[in-house]
Design a protein around this motif. Structure first.
Motif, PDB file in Angstrom:
ATOM      1  N   ARG A  38       0.774  -1.223   0.000  1.00 52.71           N
ATOM      2  CA  ARG A  38       0.000   0.000   0.000  1.00 52.71           C
ATOM      3  C   ARG A  38       0.811   1.280   0.000  1.00 52.71           C
ATOM      4  N   VAL A  39       2.095   1.206  -0.267  1.00 55.57           N
ATOM      5  CA  VAL A  39       2.913   2.411  -0.299  1.00 55.57           C
ATOM      6  C   VAL A  39       2.963   2.902  -1.745  1.00 55.57           C
ATOM      7  N   SER A  40       2.777   4.203  -1.909  1.00 56.31           N
ATOM      8  CA  SER A  40       2.766   4.771  -3.245  1.00 56.31           C
ATOM      9  C   SER A  40       4.189   5.123  -3.683  1.00 56.31           C
ATOM     10  N   HIS A  41       4.519   4.834  -4.924  1.00 56.69           N
ATOM     11  CA  HIS A  41       5.844   5.152  -5.455  1.00 56.69           C
ATOM     12  C   HIS A  41       5.701   5.894  -6.771  1.00 56.69           C
ATOM     13  N   GLU A  42       6.398   7.016  -6.885  1.00 51.93           N
ATOM     14  CA  GLU A  42       6.396   7.754  -8.144  1.00 51.93           C
ATOM     15  C   GLU A  42       7.821   7.735  -8.689  1.00 51.93           C
ATOM     16  N   LEU A  43       7.956   7.339  -9.944  1.00 56.08           N
ATOM     17  CA  LEU A  43       9.290   7.148 -10.523  1.00 56.08           C
ATOM     18  C   LEU A  43      10.165   8.390 -10.378  1.00 56.08           C
ATOM     19  N   TYR A  44       9.646   9.555 -10.780  1.00 54.55           N
ATOM     20  CA  TYR A  44      10.480  10.750 -10.821  1.00 54.55           C
ATOM     21  C   TYR A  44      10.888  11.242  -9.432  1.00 54.55           C
ATOM     22  N   TYR A  45      10.243  10.700  -8.416  1.00 56.44           N
ATOM     23  CA  TYR A  45      10.620  11.073  -7.056  1.00 56.44           C
ATOM     24  C   TYR A  45      12.058  10.635  -6.779  1.00 56.44           C
ATOM     25  N   TYR A  46      12.511   9.588  -7.489  1.00 57.75           N
ATOM     26  CA  TYR A  46      13.824   9.008  -7.186  1.00 57.75           C
ATOM     27  C   TYR A  46      14.898   9.504  -8.147  1.00 57.75           C
ATOM     28  N   GLN A  47      14.818  10.777  -8.493  1.00 56.11           N
ATOM     29  CA  GLN A  47      15.749  11.314  -9.486  1.00 56.11           C
ATOM     30  C   GLN A  47      17.192  11.347  -8.982  1.00 56.11           C
ATOM     31  N   PHE A 255      -8.048  10.216  -4.004  1.00 54.51           N
ATOM     32  CA  PHE A 255      -6.908   9.380  -3.632  1.00 54.51           C
ATOM     33  C   PHE A 255      -7.154   8.216  -2.680  1.00 54.51           C
ATOM     34  N   PRO A 256      -8.380   7.968  -2.248  1.00 54.95           N
ATOM     35  CA  PRO A 256      -8.535   6.824  -1.342  1.00 54.95           C
ATOM     36  C   PRO A 256      -8.075   5.523  -2.000  1.00 54.95           C
ATOM     37  N   ASP A 257      -7.662   4.599  -1.167  1.00 58.43           N
ATOM     38  CA  ASP A 257      -7.229   3.292  -1.641  1.00 58.43           C
ATOM     39  C   ASP A 257      -8.466   2.479  -2.023  1.00 58.43           C
ATOM     40  N   PHE A 258      -8.374   1.767  -3.137  1.00 63.38           N
ATOM     41  CA  PHE A 258      -9.538   1.000  -3.582  1.00 63.38           C
ATOM     42  C   PHE A 258      -9.666  -0.344  -2.907  1.00 63.38           C
ATOM     43  N   ASP A 259      -8.572  -0.784  -2.273  1.00 61.16           N
ATOM     44  CA  ASP A 259      -8.577  -2.103  -1.682  1.00 61.16           C
ATOM     45  C   ASP A 259      -9.163  -2.029  -0.274  1.00 61.16           C
ATOM     46  N   HIS A 260     -10.366  -1.541  -0.164  1.00 59.67           N
ATOM     47  CA  HIS A 260     -10.996  -1.426   1.151  1.00 59.67           C
ATOM     48  C   HIS A 260     -12.406  -1.976   1.033  1.00 59.67           C
ATOM     49  N   TYR A 476     -17.450  10.044   9.206  1.00 60.05           N
ATOM     50  CA  TYR A 476     -18.131  10.565   8.034  1.00 60.05           C
ATOM     51  C   TYR A 476     -17.169  11.008   6.939  1.00 60.05           C
ATOM     52  N   THR A 477     -16.104  11.653   7.328  1.00 59.10           N
ATOM     53  CA  THR A 477     -15.161  12.111   6.312  1.00 59.10           C
ATOM     54  C   THR A 477     -13.749  12.229   6.880  1.00 59.10           C
ATOM     55  N   LEU A 478     -12.766  11.995   6.038  1.00 55.68           N
ATOM     56  CA  LEU A 478     -11.361  12.154   6.415  1.00 55.68           C
ATOM     57  C   LEU A 478     -10.731  13.107   5.414  1.00 55.68           C
ATOM     58  N   TYR A 479      -9.938  13.996   5.899  1.00 54.85           N
ATOM     59  CA  TYR A 479      -9.358  15.003   5.018  1.00 54.85           C
ATOM     60  C   TYR A 479      -7.850  15.051   5.278  1.00 54.85           C
ATOM     61  N   PRO A 480      -7.086  14.196   4.612  1.00 49.50           N
ATOM     62  CA  PRO A 480      -5.630  14.208   4.829  1.00 49.50           C
ATOM     63  C   PRO A 480      -5.035  15.513   4.316  1.00 49.50           C
ATOM     64  N   HIS A 481      -4.129  16.084   5.064  1.00 48.80           N
ATOM     65  CA  HIS A 481      -3.554  17.384   4.705  1.00 48.80           C
ATOM     66  C   HIS A 481      -2.106  17.382   5.153  1.00 48.80           C
ATOM     67  N   ALA A 482      -1.157  17.413   4.220  1.00 52.85           N
ATOM     68  CA  ALA A 482       0.240  17.279   4.641  1.00 52.85           C
ATOM     69  C   ALA A 482       1.208  18.165   3.870  1.00 52.85           C
ATOM     70  N   HIS A 483       0.714  19.028   3.011  1.00 55.85           N
ATOM     71  CA  HIS A 483       1.567  19.870   2.172  1.00 55.85           C
ATOM     72  C   HIS A 483       2.550  18.997   1.386  1.00 55.85           C
ATOM     73  N   ARG A 485       5.588  17.963   1.766  1.00 53.65           N
ATOM     74  CA  ARG A 485       6.492  17.000   2.397  1.00 53.65           C
ATOM     75  C   ARG A 485       5.821  15.644   2.585  1.00 53.65           C
ATOM     76  N   GLY A 486       4.490  15.647   2.645  1.00 53.42           N
ATOM     77  CA  GLY A 486       3.780  14.409   2.948  1.00 53.42           C
ATOM     78  C   GLY A 486       3.750  13.484   1.752  1.00 53.42           C
ATOM     79  N   LYS A 487       4.050  12.199   1.969  1.00 56.78           N
ATOM     80  CA  LYS A 487       4.011  11.238   0.876  1.00 56.78           C
ATOM     81  C   LYS A 487       2.772  10.361   0.956  1.00 56.78           C
ATOM     82  N   ARG A 488       2.362  10.024   2.162  1.00 58.10           N
ATOM     83  CA  ARG A 488       1.163   9.206   2.266  1.00 58.10           C
ATOM     84  C   ARG A 488       0.545   9.332   3.648  1.00 58.10           C
ATOM     85  N   VAL A 489      -0.743   9.046   3.692  1.00 57.39           N
ATOM     86  CA  VAL A 489      -1.482   9.109   4.946  1.00 57.39           C
ATOM     87  C   VAL A 489      -2.259   7.809   5.062  1.00 57.39           C
TER      88      VAL A 489
END
Ligand code: HEC
Length: 489
Positions: A38-47, A255-260, A476-483, A485-489
């Motif tokens: 469940r960890v997200s990886h973006e290719l260009y992040y690893y430049q 962005f919610p995970d579909f595997d729920h 009822y609702t979740l609102y992740p907020h991390a600017h 620097r945040g990679k995942r919640v």
């Protein structure tokens, strides 16, 4: 300078098939995939990595298990060099749980990128399990190697092609693309990869309806997105960017995970088929094709107040945003002028300055005259609307509301940012009320920790915060907020 050579003849000639190097890309475009844990990886992040290694696996393959073990040995050898090692699973029918079980059985801990849409596997021209790709971030994510994980018997002993490629990349040498024959593992099945069929995807019948349905809520005149679904020419102009935002899963911004278990009330995500239809059409050159352009009259401009005229409008204290400088948050408190208590069912924040308002958060103070030590009576009781750029109106679920007592006050936290010009902000908050008291009371709370230091060089710093519910509650609702620097919640 060391060089790596590509060998096409091998002692395994009978069992080895040449990989179709002509379909292989020279550069790897950015993508984002979520791994089996469940960890997200973006290719260009690893430049900054000297090399990125990607090996094809499936959960149900002995060949994969042996290759994973061999790759894990190599990973341990290169651990100190910053090389990133990933597995990629192109089998859309396999689940994360199956993959986790397979990794546990192999006794190896390595991220497996689950490519359910198969768009990444297709563009990498993956053919068989055990096939390794090496990507060179320093030359714009160029492909540097394609072949087996371990050395090949080639009549001159075992040549460790992959290790040689990594050594050269770590040393900063110029590396030519090496394609090495390998014994095939299990074939990768990519049923949608037939590019000749992509030519016949219809803009009018296949593509435009998906765009209207999935993107039209925001990419419309008066909507929050920066461009509108105006006509074919607009889509054609944005086509490369649309491909990118789908491959990196930035759009739709959901962005919610579909595997729920269960379904979200406001679910809006492209299905794998929809994502493939749009991307394949773009890769086929985004042809206009036959038929009227459905975008010409598909979408009405959004009105000023999309939920209709509000029952009550809160005028936030005007604020003069200077042209430059860093601004502290403003905390205006606006008395509630209503003489009766009301139950809130929806809110819509309309920023006065689109460029200057970075966020609005709010809470209701039930008794604005309460003494400070009467904490209980003075607790803010739930949001009366919030906003960050990109936010749509917020409607509570049926039977849910926030109480606004007469004699209370609206309290806001206003985050303004300067943008080079002076502007006076006059933000308005439209409130919509229930006719009858609702069954459930909506309260909101911030679960956060804003007092931490990320140690230098730490790439996966975790922060844990918690809240204790004082009573049973329905979430009822979740609102992740991390600017940023945040990679995942
Ligand atoms: C919930 C609202 C919303 C939906 C739905 C939505 N977008 Fe967007 N889109 C935005 C916003 C807001 C931005 C501006 C983002 C920014 O500036 O960071 C944006 C920007 C973009 C961009 C410009 C690139 C970028 O990242 O800024 C593209 C391309 C795009 N959207 C494509 C799409 C496509 C294709 C869909 C449907 C499959 C879609 N969007 C659905 C709100 C939306």
């Amino acid at each position: 300078m060391r060089k790596i050579f590509a060998f096409t003849a091998s002692a395994f000639a009978l069992s080895a098939l040449t990989l179709s190097a002509e379909a292989s890309p020279t550069y790897v475009d950015n993508f984002r995939l979520v791994d089996h844990e469940r960890v997200s990886h973006e290719l260009y992040y690893y430049q900054d990595a000297p090399a990125i290694v990607l090996m094809t696996v499936t959960a149900d393959s002995d060949f994969s298990v042996r290759a994973i073990e061999a790759l894990a040995e190599l990973r341990d050898e290169y651990a100190a060099e910053g090389v990133r090692f990933y597995l990629i699973n192109p089998d859309a029918t396999e689940t994360r749980t199956e993959m986790s079980d397979a990794m546990a059985a192999a006794g190896v801990d390595m991220p497996v990128l689950m490519d359910a849409r198969q768009l990444v596997s297709e563009s990498l021209a993956l053919e068989t399990t055990g096939e390794v790709l090496v990507i060179n971030p320093r030359t714009g994510f160029q492909l540097a190697y394609r072949g087996p994980v371990s050395g090949q018997v080639d009549g001159r002993g075992r040549t460790p092609y992959l290790a040689n490629a990594l050594d050269a990349l770590i040393a900063g040498d110029n590396v030519e693309m090496a394609s090495v024959d390998m014994r095939r593992g299990d074939s990768v099945v990519l049923p949608h990869a037939n590019t000749s069929l992509h030519q016949s995807i219809s803009y009018a019948e296949d593509v435009a309806p998906i765009l209207v349905e999935r993107c039209g809520g925001c990419h419309v005149a008066g909507g929050i997105a920066p461009w509108e679904l105006a006509d074919y020419e607009t889509i054609q102009g944005w086509a490369p960017m649309i491909r990118e935002v789908i491959r990196t899963d930035r759009m739709p911004p959901y962005f919610p995970d579909f595997d729920h278990a269960g379904t979200f009330y406001s679910e809006n995500e492209l299905s794998p088929e929809e994502a493939r239809t749009i991307v394949h059409w773009i890769e086929a050159g985004a042809p206009r094709g036959e038929g009227e352009d459905p975008l010409l009259d598909a979408l009405e401009p959004l009105p000023e107040w999309p939920l209709g005229e509000p029952d009550y409008i809160v005028e936030v204290t005007p604020f003069d945003i200077p042209a430059t400088g860093i601004l502290e948050y403003e905390y205006p408190t606006i008395p509630n002028q209503m003489e009766e208590g009301r139950w809130l069912r929806a809110t819509h924040v309309r920023p006065g300055s689109n460029q200057g308002v970075h966020h609005v958060t709010s809470g209701y103070i039930q008794n604005r005259n309460a003494a400070v030590d009467e904490i209980e009576g003075n607790l803010p009781s739930g949001s009366v609307g919030s906003y960050t750029p990109g936010q749509n109106p917020q409607e509570f679920h049926e039977g849910v509301g926030t109480y606004l007592s007469p004699g209370g006050a609206f309290r806001f936290s206003m985050h303004y940012t300067t943008f080079g010009l002076e502007e006076t902000d006059r933000t308005q908050v439209g409130l919509y009320f229930h006719d009858e008291p609702p069954e459930l009371i909506m309260r909101s709370t911030v679960i956060g920790d804003s007092n931490f230091v990320i140690p230098a060089g730490e790439e996966n710093f975790h922060i844990t915060s918690y809240t204790l519910f004082p009573a049973d509650a329905e979430l009822y609702t979740l609102y992740p907020h991390a600017h940023y620097r945040g990679k995942r919640v």
